[in-house]
Design a protein around this motif. Sequence first.
Motif, short mmCIF file in Angstrom:
data_model
loop_
_atom_site.label_atom_id
_atom_site.label_comp_id
_atom_site.label_asym_id
_atom_site.label_seq_id
_atom_site.Cartn_x
_atom_site.Cartn_y
_atom_site.Cartn_z
N ARG A 122 0.75 -1.52 -0.12
CA ARG A 122 -0.09 0.44 -0.33
C ARG A 122 1.22 1.47 -0.45
O ARG A 122 0.99 2.03 -1.17
CB ARG A 122 -0.88 -0.10 0.93
N LEU A 123 1.81 0.93 0.75
CA LEU A 123 2.99 2.35 0.58
C LEU A 123 3.40 2.22 -0.51
O LEU A 123 3.22 3.26 -1.08
CB LEU A 123 4.17 2.06 1.39
N MET A 124 3.25 1.73 -1.55
CA MET A 124 4.28 1.65 -3.15
C MET A 124 3.34 2.10 -3.41
O MET A 124 3.52 2.98 -4.71
CB MET A 124 4.72 0.13 -3.41
N LEU A 125 1.96 1.65 -3.47
CA LEU A 125 0.96 2.32 -4.72
C LEU A 125 0.50 3.88 -4.30
O LEU A 125 0.24 4.32 -5.27
CB LEU A 125 -0.61 1.42 -3.78
N GLY A 126 0.67 3.83 -3.70
CA GLY A 126 0.81 5.28 -2.82
C GLY A 126 1.59 6.40 -2.98
O GLY A 126 1.53 7.25 -3.39
N GLN A 127 2.73 5.76 -3.60
CA GLN A 127 4.14 7.06 -3.89
C GLN A 127 3.94 7.08 -6.18
O GLN A 127 2.94 7.09 -6.67
CB GLN A 127 5.33 5.34 -4.88
N SER A 128 4.45 7.93 -6.20
CA SER A 128 4.01 9.26 -7.10
C SER A 128 4.70 8.12 -8.35
O SER A 128 5.50 7.26 -8.72
CB SER A 128 4.87 10.63 -7.32
N LEU A 129 4.31 8.88 -9.78
CA LEU A 129 5.10 8.36 -10.82
C LEU A 129 6.56 8.23 -10.93
O LEU A 129 7.11 8.05 -11.37
CB LEU A 129 4.59 9.55 -12.09
N ALA A 130 6.55 9.74 -10.51
CA ALA A 130 8.62 10.31 -10.24
C ALA A 130 8.82 8.47 -9.56
O ALA A 130 10.01 8.33 -10.33
CB ALA A 130 8.46 11.26 -9.94
N PHE A 131 8.75 8.48 -8.52
CA PHE A 131 9.49 7.36 -8.15
C PHE A 131 9.66 6.09 -9.06
O PHE A 131 10.21 5.01 -9.69
CB PHE A 131 8.51 6.50 -6.79
N TYR A 132 8.35 5.87 -9.74
CA TYR A 132 8.76 4.85 -10.78
C TYR A 132 8.83 4.73 -11.79
O TYR A 132 9.54 3.55 -12.28
CB TYR A 132 6.83 4.05 -10.86
N SER A 133 9.22 6.09 -12.22
CA SER A 133 10.13 6.78 -13.90
C SER A 133 11.12 5.55 -13.19
O SER A 133 12.85 5.71 -13.97
CB SER A 133 9.99 7.44 -14.00
N ASP A 134 12.05 6.35 -12.05
CA ASP A 134 13.35 5.52 -11.68
C ASP A 134 14.02 4.97 -10.91
O ASP A 134 14.74 3.63 -10.46
CB ASP A 134 13.68 6.80 -10.72
N GLU A 135 12.11 3.12 -11.05
CA GLU A 135 13.05 2.22 -10.32
C GLU A 135 12.55 0.56 -11.53
O GLU A 135 11.50 0.99 -12.00
CB GLU A 135 12.39 1.87 -9.48
N PHE A 136 13.12 -0.07 -11.14
CA PHE A 136 12.45 -1.35 -12.11
C PHE A 136 11.64 -1.92 -11.29
O PHE A 136 11.03 -2.16 -10.07
CB PHE A 136 13.80 -2.51 -12.06
#
Length: 611
Positions: A122-136
Amino acid sequence: MFRAFERLLHPYPEAEPLLPPKGFFAFICACTQGLRGYIAGLALLSAAISAYEAFLFGLLGRIVDWLGQVPPQRLWTEQGHMLTVLPGVLVASIALVAMQTILKHQTLAINFPLRLRWNFHRLMLGQSLAFYSDEFAGRITTKVMQTALAVREMIFTTTEVIIGIGVYFITILALAGSFDARLMLPFIGWFVLYLGGIFYFVPRLGRVGKMQADARSLMTGRITDAYTNISTVKLFSHTQREAGFARDAMQEFKTTGYRQMRLVSSFEIVNHAMVVLLILAACGLSLLLWTRGEIGIGAVAAVTAMALRISGMSHWIMWEMTSLFENIGTVQDGISTLTRPRQVVDRPGAGQLQVTRGEVRFEHADFGYGGDRKVIDDFSVTVKPGEKIGLIGRSGAGKSTLVNLLLRFYDLDSGRILIDGQDIAQVTQDSLRRHIGMVTQDTSLLHRSVRDNIAYGRPGASQQEIEQAARRAEADGFIADLGDLHGRRGYDAHVGERGVKLSGGQRQRIAIARVMLKDAPILLLDEATSALDSEVEAAIQASLNTLMQGKTVIAIAHRLSTIAAMDRLIVMDDGRVVEEGDHRALLARGGLYARLWAHQSGGFLGEQVDD
């Protein structure tokens, strides 16, 4: 009985998880919230079992002494009351072990890591798009899964090894000292040497374990990335290249694994040498004292049994301590990702967005992706309720960024965005996005049934409403022919990861059906019909025109003909508004829009246009 203990700890708490602290011990403490009482109970039971096991060795020594001192015919007469204690102690231990193992395996073993994974997810689902653009994506998944399991194993190792064995060793020392204080010396000497070995080897194993956890998540991330983009890999004939890319990560994992195994082998050799010294010292000293008549034969038997027991346990302790520090390394590796603050969060006391008219207003909006260059520069536009506007500009002009800012995937650097006079930064993100429907060029579907994907727009929709949305989106024809390997057909058929089993046009029609079902008052179209052939596009465009009735619409399209009929066109360049008006007025002005229109080839916008 098992079910009662399994229900003691709820694995899916409803309360929204708080961001864990970055400090290691503070992170572990946060992970144990709500179950510290069960962990304390497990520690007490483990300590009790260890003390009981050590007590048996002392009792063994006493029994040997009695057998050597009392004639067989008088054994039960003189020591019968003590001999009857042994069966009672053994039977009582069953309840003790049963309580410990049920608390460990029924209450904590499954529920504990599930609870952590639920909260981490649930913490990861709340992260922004910028977070996912920098991670696999695979790397994040690995850390969510690995860290939860590592925390559980750390807790178990601490309660069983550090606490349990600590109590066990103290009890053994006390029992050996009860025969003769000098018998404590071999055990104390071994303990000092063993602690030295642990302090030398285990931290090094922990550091290697952290490196290995990071290498493992990188390896998993690269492999998952290749699977996720398998069509691109095959399109460019890069299967060997991707294998090599994964092999580089595997090589790094192999290197850390070799370093780990070298330390393990060295620790194993040193540990066995220390155990041999303990056995020789304990047996030799006890025999020496016995030959002098200073202790009985029972003390020799008990001390020898204790030394042999420690010989076996020391290897187990070594592996458990090694595992402990490997898990510490895994947790430390996971902390860096799981404790990263969210860049876009609801403000304290954020209310629910209320949309009654659908007016959208940008006021002096500025935004850049963390760099010096502004992607959106002092952008001010008002979209009236029910107005339909088209955003036009070259690639990189800021059109899609503007849409992402309206959805609050990112926060503005300065300025405001208001919907019906309400600042979107002051309302909850869920309530904001609930009032906005969007169809994008790169449509992503979930690996679920067609029905689930369409109903994602409104989960409570009936089958009739889902089918009606599909018909309006011109999707009902191909849905009837869909099937999967499990024999599911039509609306029950699964579409594959990211909808890979469907064509681009089919995916987009499913996405349009999803937005039609959602029926939000504000509609965003980002190249909504780009993946459709001309015949289907004409049909879809008619459906979109129906969908747009009474809604505030912001549309982006490189194919200018698809948005030329909008109420107003806004031409952007370098994040700013450079022209504004309807199609005819902008053509008559002879500015950037007129040049873009003139340079279209086949209805598409050119990448570069000379001013």
